[in-house]
Enzyme design. Structure first.
Site, PDB file in Angstrom:
ATOM      1  N   HIS A  36     111.661  71.715  32.485  1.00  0.00           N
ATOM      2  CA  HIS A  36     111.858  70.400  31.805  1.00  0.00           C
ATOM      3  C   HIS A  36     110.704  70.796  31.136  1.00  0.00           C
ATOM      4  O   HIS A  36     110.054  71.655  30.898  1.00  0.00           O
ATOM      5  CB  HIS A  36     110.973  69.522  32.715  1.00  0.00           C
ATOM      6  CG  HIS A  36     110.294  69.753  33.512  1.00  0.00           C
ATOM      7  ND1 HIS A  36     110.021  70.083  34.644  1.00  0.00           N
ATOM      8  CD2 HIS A  36     109.245  68.405  33.065  1.00  0.00           C
ATOM      9  CE1 HIS A  36     108.240  70.317  35.026  1.00  0.00           C
ATOM     10  NE2 HIS A  36     108.061  69.372  34.305  1.00  0.00           N
ATOM     11  N   HIS A  60     106.034  72.674  26.148  1.00  0.00           N
ATOM     12  CA  HIS A  60     106.286  73.745  26.252  1.00  0.00           C
ATOM     13  C   HIS A  60     106.900  73.225  27.680  1.00  0.00           C
ATOM     14  O   HIS A  60     107.179  72.213  28.471  1.00  0.00           O
ATOM     15  CB  HIS A  60     105.199  74.441  27.385  1.00  0.00           C
ATOM     16  CG  HIS A  60     104.566  74.191  28.142  1.00  0.00           C
ATOM     17  ND1 HIS A  60     103.520  73.015  27.980  1.00  0.00           N
ATOM     18  CD2 HIS A  60     104.854  73.917  29.303  1.00  0.00           C
ATOM     19  CE1 HIS A  60     102.870  72.209  29.245  1.00  0.00           C
ATOM     20  NE2 HIS A  60     103.214  72.957  30.008  1.00  0.00           N
TER      21      HIS A  60
END
Length: 202
Positions: free
Chosen positions: A65, A152
């Site tokens: 995620h 990220h």
């Protein structure tokens, strides 16, 4: 980010031991679809083969995620935080957008995360983050209002060595959904509490 243990109201047992309290974590995140998740998993396998000196704990692809907003560690699943997050999600006016992840790197810290990032951060992603920050700062008290943002996807946690900025085969991700996610420290699975399709009216 290391877990911050919330205060516990548990009492020690007759032997003087107390079980540590469960740490409930809430965050708003971009969740990849199955095709993007598979491409991320292939990329992680390639990095593992190319960098055998990087001793790391590799993240289960089911947990991939990109956190957009961290809502804190708590001693329980706080209904007020869940409600505030759902309300913030409902106010979003960001359309779906493209995000290209094209290099791997390491962050500093204990068990440094090895992450996948993009050379450019899409303007809609910055807008999404800023809209959430403003709404949550106005509605929540005692919950972190984070200002720094480095988008990220975490692929691994290093136990030895760092991954320098490394170009990789680009992963193109069409971002069209935001999720409110609940996890319990030490447990293997996340639980999605709510989803918001971008570009739709709630």
């Amino acid at each position: 980010m290391p877990a911050r243990r919330p205060p516990s109201d548990r009492q020690p047992d007759l032997l003087g031991d107390a079980a540590p309290p469960a740490v409930h974590r809430l965050f708003l995140a971009l969740m990849p679809d199955a095709a993007v998740r598979e491409r991320l998993a292939r990329l992680a396998r390639a990095l593992r083969e190319r960098h055998p000196a990087l001793r790391a704990r590799w993240v289960d692809p089911a947990r991939y995620h990109a956190t957009v907003y961290f809502l804190g560690d708590h001693a329980g699943l706080r209904a007020d935080v869940v409600a505030a997050a759902q309300a913030a999600m409902a106010t979003l006016r960001v359309a779906p957008f493209a995000w290209t992840l094209d290099y791997a790197a390491s962050f500093r810290g204990r068990l440094p995360p090895c992450v996948l990032r993009g050379s450019a951060t899409p303007a809609p992603l910055q807008q999404l983050r800023e809209e959430l920050r403003r709404t949550l700062a106005a509605s929540l008290r005692g919950v972190p209002v984070e200002r720094g943002f480095t988008p990220h996807v975490t692929l691994a946690y290093s136990r030895g060595g760092l991954l320098e900025n490394t170009p990789v085969e680009p992963v193109d991700w069409r971002v069209d959904e935001l999720a409110l996610v609940h996890s319990v420290a030490g447990e293997p699975h996340y639980r999605v509490l709510a989803r918001r399709r971008l570009g739709t009216e709630e």
